[in-house]
Design a protein around this motif. Structure first.
Motif, PDB file in Angstrom:
ATOM      1  N   GLU A 146       0.828  -1.204   0.000  1.00 26.90           N
ATOM      2  CA  GLU A 146       0.000   0.000   0.000  1.00 26.90           C
ATOM      3  C   GLU A 146       0.868   1.261   0.000  1.00 26.90           C
ATOM      4  O   GLU A 146       0.603   2.210  -0.737  1.00 26.90           O
ATOM      5  CB  GLU A 146      -0.928  -0.002   1.208  1.00 26.90           C
ATOM      6  CG  GLU A 146      -1.886   1.155   1.229  1.00 26.90           C
ATOM      7  CD  GLU A 146      -2.864   1.079   2.397  1.00 26.90           C
ATOM      8  OE1 GLU A 146      -3.587   2.065   2.595  1.00 26.90           O
ATOM      9  OE2 GLU A 146      -2.894   0.050   3.096  1.00 26.90           O
TER      10      GLU A 146
ATOM     11  N   ARG B 221       1.792   6.313  -7.185  1.00 27.68           N
ATOM     12  CA  ARG B 221       0.726   7.215  -7.637  1.00 27.68           C
ATOM     13  C   ARG B 221       1.144   8.666  -7.501  1.00 27.68           C
ATOM     14  O   ARG B 221       0.843   9.490  -8.375  1.00 27.68           O
ATOM     15  CB  ARG B 221      -0.543   6.976  -6.834  1.00 27.68           C
ATOM     16  CG  ARG B 221      -1.292   5.756  -7.249  1.00 27.68           C
ATOM     17  CD  ARG B 221      -2.569   5.606  -6.469  1.00 27.68           C
ATOM     18  NE  ARG B 221      -3.254   4.376  -6.857  1.00 27.68           N
ATOM     19  CZ  ARG B 221      -4.273   3.872  -6.200  1.00 27.68           C
ATOM     20  NH1 ARG B 221      -4.734   4.478  -5.120  1.00 27.68           N
ATOM     21  NH2 ARG B 221      -4.822   2.768  -6.607  1.00 27.68           N
TER      22      ARG B 221
ATOM     23  N   THR C 191       3.928   1.524  -1.142  1.00 23.46           N
ATOM     24  CA  THR C 191       4.566   1.613  -2.451  1.00 23.46           C
ATOM     25  C   THR C 191       3.590   2.117  -3.502  1.00 23.46           C
ATOM     26  O   THR C 191       3.946   2.940  -4.347  1.00 23.46           O
ATOM     27  CB  THR C 191       5.122   0.234  -2.859  1.00 23.46           C
ATOM     28  OG1 THR C 191       6.020  -0.220  -1.851  1.00 23.46           O
ATOM     29  CG2 THR C 191       5.839   0.311  -4.187  1.00 23.46           C
ATOM     30  N   THR C 192       2.358   1.647  -3.433  1.00 18.83           N
ATOM     31  CA  THR C 192       1.335   2.095  -4.375  1.00 18.83           C
ATOM     32  C   THR C 192       1.084   3.595  -4.238  1.00 18.83           C
ATOM     33  O   THR C 192       0.975   4.307  -5.237  1.00 18.83           O
ATOM     34  CB  THR C 192       0.028   1.317  -4.145  1.00 18.83           C
ATOM     35  OG1 THR C 192       0.296  -0.073  -4.273  1.00 18.83           O
ATOM     36  CG2 THR C 192      -1.033   1.734  -5.139  1.00 18.83           C
TER      37      THR C 192
END
Length: 65
Positions: free
Chosen positions: A38, A45, A40-41
């Motif tokens: 999460e 983004r 890293t996401t």
């Protein structure tokens, strides 16, 4: 035959406790990996969104002009 019953009960109890420990370890490992994914996401983004925004503007401007 009856003398073996407590031995098998004890072995089964140890196996069940061992399985519970393994499942708890897997649960905490998956939870930790999920948090890292999460994070890293969110980082990806935050880096990609500005680039995509600029590309979108270039595309819109090229269609208008």
């Amino acid at each position: 035959m009856d003398s073996w019953m407590p031995f098998f009960v004890a072995v089964t109890a140890v196996a069940v406790v061992f399985q519970a420990i393994i499942l708890a370890a897997i649960f905490f490992w998956v939870r930790n990996v999920s948090k890292r994914i999460e994070e890293t996401t969110i980082e990806v983004r935050s880096r990609v969104a500005p680039i995509l925004g600029r590309d979108w503007l270039v595309l819109v401007e090229s269609e208008e002009g």
